[in-house]
Motif scaffolding. Structure first.
Motif, PDB file in Angstrom:
ATOM      1  N   THR A 131      -8.891  -7.707  -3.989  1.00 19.98           N
ATOM      2  CA  THR A 131      -9.083  -6.341  -3.726  1.00 19.98           C
ATOM      3  C   THR A 131      -7.874  -5.661  -4.479  1.00 19.98           C
ATOM      4  O   THR A 131      -7.108  -6.210  -5.051  1.00 19.98           O
ATOM      5  N   VAL A 132      -7.975  -4.345  -4.752  1.00 20.00           N
ATOM      6  CA  VAL A 132      -6.716  -3.754  -5.551  1.00 20.00           C
ATOM      7  C   VAL A 132      -5.499  -3.732  -4.821  1.00 20.00           C
ATOM      8  O   VAL A 132      -4.765  -4.220  -5.509  1.00 20.00           O
ATOM      9  N   GLU A 133      -5.347  -3.819  -3.578  1.00 18.19           N
ATOM     10  CA  GLU A 133      -4.259  -3.831  -2.862  1.00 18.19           C
ATOM     11  C   GLU A 133      -3.818  -5.560  -3.023  1.00 18.19           C
ATOM     12  O   GLU A 133      -2.645  -5.564  -3.134  1.00 18.19           O
ATOM     13  N   SER A 170       0.830  -1.062  -0.131  1.00 20.62           N
ATOM     14  CA  SER A 170      -0.008   0.020   0.000  1.00 20.62           C
ATOM     15  C   SER A 170       0.980   1.268  -0.049  1.00 20.62           C
ATOM     16  O   SER A 170       1.505   1.431   0.893  1.00 20.62           O
ATOM     17  N   GLN A 220      -4.289  -7.681  -5.523  1.00 22.25           N
ATOM     18  CA  GLN A 220      -3.957  -8.023  -6.760  1.00 22.25           C
ATOM     19  C   GLN A 220      -2.757  -7.310  -7.085  1.00 22.25           C
ATOM     20  O   GLN A 220      -1.864  -7.880  -7.692  1.00 22.25           O
ATOM     21  N   ASN A 255      -6.475 -11.811  -1.202  1.00 17.55           N
ATOM     22  CA  ASN A 255      -7.929 -11.119  -1.305  1.00 17.55           C
ATOM     23  C   ASN A 255      -8.053 -10.616  -2.895  1.00 17.55           C
ATOM     24  O   ASN A 255      -7.047  -9.980  -3.290  1.00 17.55           O
TER      25      ASN A 255
END
Length: 199
Positions: free
Chosen positions: A147-149, A113, A151, A145
């Motif tokens: 999610t954007v993070e 992140s 992936q 997961n």
């Protein structure tokens, strides 16, 4: 306020910091624990103190353990040449409940992140990359997961392993068993269409 109220308010404030508990839920939980101090609160406090003292992260994978290695890493039968990369221990436990995966794990402890300044070193990605040749790993399964993070982290690891000769795979995504199409979001239906297979 008297000191008892101050202590209870401090307990409520700590409980409210737990995921899924807001101030009102924390207040209800605290008052319930106090009313049930004999059968519930005292044994819970004792057990929590014991867990805080004895449980630590596995030195190899990041799972919880009471010694340097968790039961999975210490089990020679789990050295199958497969490592399943997960975001946290809860994800590891979820996969273990299925009893289908017989390899080992690597717990990242989060995802990359930029906003929160979480980089590869913060997640132990260099430790993961070092495990691959040391353990003779042939396949890395990215069970992160969707999610954007999650992936972004998966792509980072896949790029780091490019050219290593290690197979990098991801979990299938799509319609859950027993799921009805009418209740699924557009992204899930799109993923299921892309991952369709021959009958």
């Amino acid at each position: 306020m008297n000191s008892a109220t101050d202590e209870i308010e401090a307990m409520i404030a700590l409980l409210a910091r737990l995921p899924g508990l807001g101030p009102r839920s924390a207040r209800r939980a605290a008052l319930y624990l106090i009313r049930k101090r004999g059968p519930l609160m005292t044994p819970l406090a004792t057990l929590m103190a014991h867990v805080a003292e004895t449980v630590r992260e596995c030195a190899t994978c990041g799972n919880f353990a009471t010694s340097d290695l968790c039961d999975i890493c210490a089990n020679p039968a789990r050295a199958s040449g497969e490592i399943c990369v997960v975001e946290d221990v809860a994800d590891l436990w979820a996969i273990e409940r299925g009893r289908a995966f017989k390899g080992r794990y690597h717990v990242l402890g989060g995802t990359l992140s930029a906003l929160e300044a979480v980089g590869p070193e913060d997640l132990g990605i260099p430790r993961l990359l070092a495990r691959i040749p040391a353990e003779g790993v042939r396949e890395v399964i990215l069970a992160l997961n969707a999610t954007v993070e999650g992936q972004t982290t998966a792509h980072y690891i896949a790029d780091a392993l490019a050219g290593s000769g290690v197979s990098v795979t991801g979990l299938a995504q799509g319609v859950p068993i027993g799921g009805e199409l009418d209740y699924l979001d557009d992204g899930t239906i799109l993923a299921a269409l892309r991952a369709r297979h021959q009958f």
